[in-house]
Scaffold this active site. Structure first.
Site, PDB file in Angstrom:
ATOM      1  N   SER B 143       3.361   5.108   2.892  1.00  0.00           N
ATOM      2  CA  SER B 143       2.369   6.055   2.390  1.00  0.00           C
ATOM      3  C   SER B 143       0.986   5.612   2.838  1.00  0.00           C
ATOM      4  O   SER B 143       0.781   4.437   3.179  1.00  0.00           O
ATOM      5  CB  SER B 143       2.447   6.047   0.856  1.00  0.00           C
ATOM      6  OG  SER B 143       1.229   6.424   0.283  1.00  0.00           O
ATOM      7  N   TYR B 156       2.179   0.172  -6.204  1.00  0.00           N
ATOM      8  CA  TYR B 156       2.685   1.112  -5.195  1.00  0.00           C
ATOM      9  C   TYR B 156       2.212   0.685  -3.801  1.00  0.00           C
ATOM     10  O   TYR B 156       2.983   0.660  -2.843  1.00  0.00           O
ATOM     11  CB  TYR B 156       2.207   2.530  -5.539  1.00  0.00           C
ATOM     12  CG  TYR B 156       2.777   3.609  -4.656  1.00  0.00           C
ATOM     13  CD1 TYR B 156       4.109   4.008  -4.778  1.00  0.00           C
ATOM     14  CD2 TYR B 156       1.993   4.254  -3.696  1.00  0.00           C
ATOM     15  CE1 TYR B 156       4.631   5.009  -3.971  1.00  0.00           C
ATOM     16  CE2 TYR B 156       2.507   5.253  -2.889  1.00  0.00           C
ATOM     17  CZ  TYR B 156       3.829   5.636  -3.027  1.00  0.00           C
ATOM     18  OH  TYR B 156       4.350   6.623  -2.230  1.00  0.00           O
TER      19      TYR B 156
END
Ligand code: NAP
Lengths: 77, 252
Positions: B143, B156
Site C-alpha cells: 500500500s 499497517y
C-alpha cells in the site's frame, strides 16, 4: 453495559478521569476526542455491543447522551 | 492480434480471492486467459468469486494462511494437482487504522504475520522444485502506507513497508531460480472492507482522502491491471520493483 459503565468507558477512551463525565458534554469539544478515537469507538460498538454505528448517525450526534441514545437498547439504564 | 498481456496457459494462485482486491485479480487474470487457483478461508465466498470468472479449470483451495508452517506442504500438494505455478499473487491482508494508544503489544505479531510470516513462507513454498514453472512471478500487495505515513497507520505501515523491503532481497535470491518478485503499492481502491472503515470518517475526511489522490480514488481493477502486467510476459524483465498504483497519492 449500563449508562455509568458506558460513561467510564468513554472517559477511558478520551483519557479523562473516571466518573467525571455527565453525558451532557459535546464530545467533539473534549480534548481527548479525535478521528482516531472515533475509529476505536466504532470498533468497540461493533465488537463489544454488536452495534454497527451509522456514519450519518454519528455525524448527527453532538453530546455523549446522543451517542447513548444512538446505542439504544445496547446500553441499559 | 498480439497481446503481451495474454495469460493463456498460465496457472496463477491468488490468495485473498474472497476479498475485494483478490477477487478482482482473479477475474482480470481469468479474462486474460489464466487458470486461477483461488485461496482464502471462506470457501462459500470463493465459490462466489469462481462464478464470475471467465474460462474453465479454476480451482478453489480453502486454507488458513496464518498456519504458515503448513504452507510448504500445502503448496507442494496444490502443484501436484494443478501443475507448476506460473505466478502467485498474495492479496490476503488486513486493513487497520489504530491510534498508538489503543495498540496492544500482542496485536503487533498477529497483524504482521499475514504479510511478513505468510509472505516469506509463500516465497519459500513457491521456490520448491515442481511448485514453480520454469519462470514464475510472485506479486505482493502493499500500500502507499508502506511508502508514506499517516496517523493511525503505524502497524499497517510496518506490515506494508516490510513487504516492499523483503521484495528486493527475495528478488535477488530467487532470480537464479527463474522467479521474479515484485510488489504493488496501491492507493485507495474501495472494497467492502474499506467501505466499512469509511464509516469511521466524517464527510470532510472522506473528501480529503479523495483530494489526496490527484486522479481521484481508484478501483480494484486498477490494482488488478498492474498485477497482470507483472504476472504476464510484460513483466518478463521486471524484478525487485515496487509498482505504485495510487492515482498520484505519493507524487506529492
Ligand atoms: N482496498 C484498498 O484500498 C487497498 C489499497 C492498498 C492495499 N490494499 C491491500 O490489498 C490487500 C487486500 O485488500 P482488500 O481491500 O481486498 O481486503 P479484503 O476485501 O478484506 O480481503 C482480504 C482477503 O484476505 C483474506 N485473508 C485474511 N486472513 C486470511 C487468512 N488467515 N488466511 C487466508 N486468507 C486470509 C480474506 O479471505 P478469507 O476471509 O476468506 O480468509 C480476504 O480474501 C490487503 O493486503 C490490503 O492491505 C488494499
Amino acid at each position: 453495559m449500563n449508562r455509568a459503565e458506558f460513561l467510564n468507558f468513554f472517559a477511558e477512551l478520551i483519557e479523562a478521569e473516571p466518573d467525571t463525565l455527565t453525558g451532557a458534554e459535546s464530545f467533539r469539544e473534549l480534548s481527548g476526542w479525535s478521528s482516531l478515537v472515533a475509529i476505536e469507538f466504532i470498533a468497540m460498538a461493533d465488537e463489544q455491543l454488536d452495534f454497527v454505528v451509522s456514519p450519518t448517525r454519528l455525524a448527527e450526534s453532538r453530546t455523549i447522551d446522543d451517542l447513548i441514545a444512538m446505542l439504544g437498547d445496547h446500553i441499559s439504564d | 492480434m498480439l497481446n503481451p498481456l495474454d495469460h493463456t496457459g498460465k496457472t496463477i494462485l491468488v490468495t485473498g480471492a474472497s476479498g475485494g482486491i483478490g477477487s478482482q485479480v482473479c477475474l482480470s487474470l481469468s479474462r486474460l486467459g489464466a487458470r486461477v487457483i483461488l485461496v482464502g478461508r471462506r470457501t462459500d465466498t470463493l465459490e462466489e468469486t469462481l462464478k464470475t470468472l471467465d474460462g474453465t479449470g479454476h480451482v478453489i483451495r480453502g486454507f488458513d494462511l496464518l498456519e504458515a508452517e503448513r504452507i510448504q506442504g500445502w503448496l507442494r500438494e496444490t502443484a501436484t494437482t494443478t501443475g507448476p505455478l506460473d505466478g502467485l499473487v498474495h492479496c490476503a491482508g488486513r486493513q487497520l487504522t489504530q491510534a498508538l494508544r489503543f495498540l496492544r503489544p500482542d496485536d503487533v505479531n498477529d497483524f504482521l504475520s499475514l504479510d511478513i510470516r505468510t509472505g516469506l513462507c509463500l516465497a519459500k513454498g513457491l521456490r520448491q522444485n515442481g511448485v514453480h514453472a520454469t519462470t514464475s512471478s510472485l506479486v505482493f500487495l502493499s500500500s502507499v502506507m508502506g511508502l508514506v505515513g499517516h496517523p493511525g497507520k503505524g502497524l499497517y505501515s510496518a506490515a506494508k513497508g516490510a513487504l516492499i523491503a523483503m521484495t528486493r532481497s527475495l528478488a535477488l535470491e530467487l532470480a537464479p531460480e527463474g522467479i521474479r518478485v515484485n510488489v504493488v503499492a496501491g492507493g485507495y481502491a474501495p472494497t467492502d472492507t474499506t467501505r466499512r472503515m469509511e464509516n469511521a470518517q466524517t464527510p470532510e475526511q472522506l473528501a480529503t482522502l479523495t483530494e489526496r489522490h490527484p486522479l481521484g480514488i481508484g478501483s480494484p481493477r486498477d490494482i488488478a491491471n498492474a498485477v497482470a502486467f507483472l504476472t504476464g510476459d510484460t513483466g518478463r524483465w521486471i524484478t525487485g520493483t515496487t509498482v505504485t498504483v495510487d492515482g498520484g497519492y505519493t507524487a506529492q
